[in-house]
Design a protein around this motif. Structure first.
Motif, PDB file in Angstrom:
ATOM      1  N   ARG A 287     -16.744   1.678  -8.134  1.00 24.41           N
ATOM      2  CA  ARG A 287     -16.115   2.790  -8.841  1.00 24.41           C
ATOM      3  C   ARG A 287     -14.836   3.202  -8.112  1.00 24.41           C
ATOM      4  O   ARG A 287     -14.800   3.276  -6.883  1.00 24.41           O
ATOM      5  CB  ARG A 287     -17.044   3.998  -8.922  1.00 24.41           C
ATOM      6  N   TYR A 288     -13.789   3.428  -8.904  1.00 28.27           N
ATOM      7  CA  TYR A 288     -12.544   3.941  -8.341  1.00 28.27           C
ATOM      8  C   TYR A 288     -12.605   5.464  -8.364  1.00 28.27           C
ATOM      9  O   TYR A 288     -12.796   6.076  -9.417  1.00 28.27           O
ATOM     10  CB  TYR A 288     -11.338   3.465  -9.156  1.00 28.27           C
TER      11      TYR A 288
ATOM     12  N   GLU B 151       0.829  -1.196   0.000  1.00 25.49           N
ATOM     13  CA  GLU B 151       0.000   0.000   0.000  1.00 25.49           C
ATOM     14  C   GLU B 151       0.869   1.253   0.000  1.00 25.49           C
ATOM     15  O   GLU B 151       1.881   1.333   0.691  1.00 25.49           O
ATOM     16  CB  GLU B 151      -0.910  -0.010   1.236  1.00 25.49           C
ATOM     17  N   ASN B 152       0.465   2.236  -0.796  1.00 24.70           N
ATOM     18  CA  ASN B 152       1.169   3.520  -0.932  1.00 24.70           C
ATOM     19  C   ASN B 152       2.530   3.383  -1.590  1.00 24.70           C
ATOM     20  O   ASN B 152       3.359   4.289  -1.494  1.00 24.70           O
ATOM     21  CB  ASN B 152       1.348   4.208   0.434  1.00 24.70           C
ATOM     22  N   THR B 153       2.800   2.252  -2.246  1.00 27.55           N
ATOM     23  CA  THR B 153       4.056   2.092  -2.974  1.00 27.55           C
ATOM     24  C   THR B 153       3.842   2.432  -4.428  1.00 27.55           C
ATOM     25  O   THR B 153       2.967   1.881  -5.074  1.00 27.55           O
ATOM     26  CB  THR B 153       4.575   0.645  -2.876  1.00 27.55           C
TER      27      THR B 153
ATOM     28  N   PRO C 148      -5.680  -7.934  -5.428  1.00 31.10           N
ATOM     29  CA  PRO C 148      -5.906  -7.106  -4.238  1.00 31.10           C
ATOM     30  C   PRO C 148      -6.230  -5.652  -4.601  1.00 31.10           C
ATOM     31  O   PRO C 148      -5.737  -5.121  -5.600  1.00 31.10           O
ATOM     32  CB  PRO C 148      -4.570  -7.206  -3.481  1.00 31.10           C
ATOM     33  N   ASP C 149      -7.039  -5.034  -3.764  1.00 35.10           N
ATOM     34  CA  ASP C 149      -7.387  -3.637  -3.988  1.00 35.10           C
ATOM     35  C   ASP C 149      -6.165  -2.730  -3.962  1.00 35.10           C
ATOM     36  O   ASP C 149      -6.136  -1.700  -4.648  1.00 35.10           O
ATOM     37  CB  ASP C 149      -8.392  -3.168  -2.930  1.00 35.10           C
ATOM     38  N   THR C 150      -5.157  -3.092  -3.168  1.00 31.23           N
ATOM     39  CA  THR C 150      -3.952  -2.254  -3.123  1.00 31.23           C
ATOM     40  C   THR C 150      -3.264  -2.233  -4.479  1.00 31.23           C
ATOM     41  O   THR C 150      -2.761  -1.184  -4.908  1.00 31.23           O
ATOM     42  CB  THR C 150      -2.982  -2.768  -2.050  1.00 31.23           C
ATOM     43  N   ASP C 151      -3.250  -3.381  -5.174  1.00 31.11           N
ATOM     44  CA  ASP C 151      -2.665  -3.440  -6.510  1.00 31.11           C
ATOM     45  C   ASP C 151      -3.490  -2.621  -7.499  1.00 31.11           C
ATOM     46  O   ASP C 151      -2.955  -1.852  -8.297  1.00 31.11           O
ATOM     47  CB  ASP C 151      -2.582  -4.887  -6.989  1.00 31.11           C
ATOM     48  N   LEU C 152      -4.810  -2.816  -7.438  1.00 31.28           N
ATOM     49  CA  LEU C 152      -5.681  -2.080  -8.356  1.00 31.28           C
ATOM     50  C   LEU C 152      -5.582  -0.581  -8.133  1.00 31.28           C
ATOM     51  O   LEU C 152      -5.544   0.210  -9.084  1.00 31.28           O
ATOM     52  CB  LEU C 152      -7.129  -2.538  -8.166  1.00 31.28           C
ATOM     53  N   ALA C 153      -5.523  -0.170  -6.869  1.00 28.64           N
ATOM     54  CA  ALA C 153      -5.430   1.257  -6.570  1.00 28.64           C
ATOM     55  C   ALA C 153      -4.126   1.842  -7.097  1.00 28.64           C
ATOM     56  O   ALA C 153      -4.104   2.957  -7.634  1.00 28.64           O
ATOM     57  CB  ALA C 153      -5.544   1.484  -5.061  1.00 28.64           C
ATOM     58  N   ALA C 154      -3.021   1.091  -6.963  1.00 25.32           N
ATOM     59  CA  ALA C 154      -1.735   1.583  -7.455  1.00 25.32           C
ATOM     60  C   ALA C 154      -1.745   1.708  -8.981  1.00 25.32           C
ATOM     61  O   ALA C 154      -1.231   2.685  -9.540  1.00 25.32           O
ATOM     62  CB  ALA C 154      -0.612   0.646  -7.008  1.00 25.32           C
ATOM     63  N   ILE C 155      -2.348   0.734  -9.655  1.00 23.04           N
ATOM     64  CA  ILE C 155      -2.415   0.750 -11.115  1.00 23.04           C
ATOM     65  C   ILE C 155      -3.270   1.909 -11.606  1.00 23.04           C
ATOM     66  O   ILE C 155      -2.869   2.687 -12.488  1.00 23.04           O
ATOM     67  CB  ILE C 155      -2.978  -0.589 -11.628  1.00 23.04           C
ATOM     68  N   LEU C 156      -4.460   2.065 -11.026  1.00 22.80           N
ATOM     69  CA  LEU C 156      -5.367   3.123 -11.462  1.00 22.80           C
ATOM     70  C   LEU C 156      -4.878   4.499 -11.035  1.00 22.80           C
ATOM     71  O   LEU C 156      -5.146   5.502 -11.713  1.00 22.80           O
ATOM     72  CB  LEU C 156      -6.769   2.854 -10.922  1.00 22.80           C
TER      73      LEU C 156
ATOM     74  N   GLY D 273      -6.461   6.840  -4.049  1.00 24.87           N
ATOM     75  CA  GLY D 273      -7.881   6.758  -4.353  1.00 24.87           C
ATOM     76  C   GLY D 273      -8.573   5.713  -3.496  1.00 24.87           C
ATOM     77  O   GLY D 273      -7.948   5.022  -2.701  1.00 24.87           O
ATOM     78  N   GLU D 274      -9.877   5.611  -3.678  1.00 28.59           N
ATOM     79  CA  GLU D 274     -10.654   4.640  -2.919  1.00 28.59           C
ATOM     80  C   GLU D 274     -11.758   4.074  -3.810  1.00 28.59           C
ATOM     81  O   GLU D 274     -12.062   4.622  -4.876  1.00 28.59           O
ATOM     82  CB  GLU D 274     -11.260   5.285  -1.676  1.00 28.59           C
ATOM     83  N   PHE D 275     -12.343   2.969  -3.359  1.00 32.63           N
ATOM     84  CA  PHE D 275     -13.373   2.288  -4.134  1.00 32.63           C
ATOM     85  C   PHE D 275     -14.730   2.457  -3.458  1.00 32.63           C
ATOM     86  O   PHE D 275     -14.841   2.342  -2.239  1.00 32.63           O
ATOM     87  CB  PHE D 275     -13.046   0.795  -4.257  1.00 32.63           C
ATOM     88  N   THR D 276     -15.734   2.718  -4.269  1.00 31.96           N
ATOM     89  CA  THR D 276     -17.108   2.807  -3.784  1.00 31.96           C
ATOM     90  C   THR D 276     -17.886   1.621  -4.329  1.00 31.96           C
ATOM     91  O   THR D 276     -17.982   1.432  -5.549  1.00 31.96           O
ATOM     92  CB  THR D 276     -17.780   4.115  -4.251  1.00 31.96           C
ATOM     93  N   ASP D 277     -18.422   0.825  -3.416  1.00 30.09           N
ATOM     94  CA  ASP D 277     -19.124  -0.402  -3.809  1.00 30.09           C
ATOM     95  C   ASP D 277     -20.575  -0.076  -4.151  1.00 30.09           C
ATOM     96  O   ASP D 277     -21.302   0.508  -3.345  1.00 30.09           O
ATOM     97  CB  ASP D 277     -19.064  -1.406  -2.658  1.00 30.09           C
ATOM     98  N   HIS D 278     -21.000  -0.447  -5.374  1.00 31.95           N
ATOM     99  CA  HIS D 278     -22.386  -0.248  -5.795  1.00 31.95           C
ATOM    100  C   HIS D 278     -23.178  -1.552  -5.745  1.00 31.95           C
ATOM    101  O   HIS D 278     -24.262  -1.636  -6.332  1.00 31.95           O
ATOM    102  CB  HIS D 278     -22.417   0.350  -7.202  1.00 31.95           C
ATOM    103  N   GLY D 279     -22.624  -2.546  -5.072  1.00 28.01           N
ATOM    104  CA  GLY D 279     -23.366  -3.757  -4.778  1.00 28.01           C
ATOM    105  C   GLY D 279     -23.369  -4.798  -5.882  1.00 28.01           C
ATOM    106  O   GLY D 279     -22.671  -4.691  -6.892  1.00 28.01           O
ATOM    107  N   ASP D 280     -24.184  -5.834  -5.648  1.00 27.30           N
ATOM    108  CA  ASP D 280     -24.292  -6.949  -6.591  1.00 27.30           C
ATOM    109  C   ASP D 280     -24.859  -6.450  -7.921  1.00 27.30           C
ATOM    110  O   ASP D 280     -25.816  -5.678  -7.956  1.00 27.30           O
ATOM    111  CB  ASP D 280     -25.199  -8.025  -5.995  1.00 27.30           C
ATOM    112  N   CYS D 281     -24.242  -6.906  -9.015  1.00 32.02           N
ATOM    113  CA  CYS D 281     -24.668  -6.472 -10.344  1.00 32.02           C
ATOM    114  C   CYS D 281     -24.607  -7.669 -11.291  1.00 32.02           C
ATOM    115  O   CYS D 281     -23.808  -7.704 -12.222  1.00 32.02           O
ATOM    116  CB  CYS D 281     -23.795  -5.326 -10.845  1.00 32.02           C
ATOM    117  N   ALA D 282     -25.459  -8.668 -11.016  1.00 36.64           N
ATOM    118  CA  ALA D 282     -25.426  -9.921 -11.779  1.00 36.64           C
ATOM    119  C   ALA D 282     -25.694  -9.705 -13.255  1.00 36.64           C
ATOM    120  O   ALA D 282     -25.287 -10.525 -14.095  1.00 36.64           O
ATOM    121  CB  ALA D 282     -26.443 -10.903 -11.195  1.00 36.64           C
ATOM    122  N   VAL D 283     -26.345  -8.611 -13.609  1.00 41.09           N
ATOM    123  CA  VAL D 283     -26.669  -8.359 -15.008  1.00 41.09           C
ATOM    124  C   VAL D 283     -25.415  -8.158 -15.849  1.00 41.09           C
ATOM    125  O   VAL D 283     -25.447  -8.271 -17.078  1.00 41.09           O
ATOM    126  CB  VAL D 283     -27.594  -7.116 -15.120  1.00 41.09           C
TER     127      VAL D 283
END
Length: 257
Positions: free
Chosen positions: A135-136, A60-62, A89-97, A149-159
């Protein structure tokens, strides 16, 4: 191209373009060939000039290295069609984005706010868990630092589950969207350019972090409707990047792009 040291561009490009029957020109004495991954797999420290190996998660934060050798990036940048089920992991995704966001802000310092890329992440497309939409949200630039950054969860989206067939079953699909005010004007053109640049920069950052991925440049009106319905935003889908851990070795039939 933020992952490449500018001083490496010409000599590395020359080596990368030499025919395959001239291995001595393509591979320097201290660098393994494209097929020899034994030495790259042994890289452990995360430093300014060392690509992050696949076996090392991004702390994280690297910050991801911006000076990976061009030869290494070109060799590793392959379009992956099969992924392991391991989550990213979210830490990887956050660093990439975060890196993709920072680069977008450098490339478009006066770009329209409406055309700013939005990253919507879909997880669970491998069928091992429920499909969720998040959403990032990037942070503000700080002096000498990339925006956290941070992630906002919009819940289950099976569609969104059919995306696995449209693209490829992967741990994460990044739907890159933008709020477009004019469907055929300058804002739309700028949004397309920024979305594609954002996607490729995120892909290269993922490769430097030891992940794999593939890009899908075609927009989807169906994905746009789903995202708008579940998030109540005027976002329009423009570009897709799928990410995960490759299920095959680099020389086992993966496509170069």
């Amino acid at each position: 191209m933020p992952l490449i040291n500018e001083t490496d561009l010409w000599p590395r490009t020359k080596r990368a373009l030499v025919p395959a029957d001239s291995p001595d020109e393509r591979t320097s004495p201290d660098r393994p060939s494209a097929q020899d991954t034994s030495r790259t797999a042994q890289r452990t420290p995360i430093s300014e000039n060392t690509p992050i190996p696949q076996s090392t998660p991004i702390p994280e934060n690297t910050a991801i290295s911006q000076s990976s050798a061009l030869h290494d990036v070109l060799t590793a940048r392959r379009s992956v069609r099969r992924f392991r089920e391991d989550s990213v992991p979210d830490t990887d995704l956050a660093a990439i984005l975060s890196l993709a966001t920072s680069t977008d802000r450098q490339m478009w310092p006066h770009g329209a706010v409406q055309s700013t890329p939005q990253a919507w992440l879909v997880s669970g497309l491998t069928g091992t868990s429920e499909v969720r939409l998040r959403r990032y949200a990037p942070g503000q630039d700080m002096a000498g630092e990339r925006p956290a950054g941070e992630f906002t969860d919009h819940g289950d989206c099976a569609v969104l589950a059919p995306l696995a067939k449209r693209y490829v079953p992967a741990p994460v699909a990044v739907l890159i969207c933008a709020e477009i005010t004019d469907s055929g004007g300058a804002n739309y053109t700028q949004a397309l350019l920024r979305a594609s640049a954002f996607g490729y920069n995120a892909w290269l950052a993922a490769v430097a972090a030891g992940l794999g991925g593939s890009v899908h440049g075609r927009s989807s009106s169906e994905v746009t409707r789903i995202v708008r319905r579940h998030t109540s935003t005027p976002a329009r889908h423009l570009f897709t990047l799928v990410l995960g851990h490759p299920a095959e070795a680099p020389d086992s039939g993966l496509d170069r792009e």
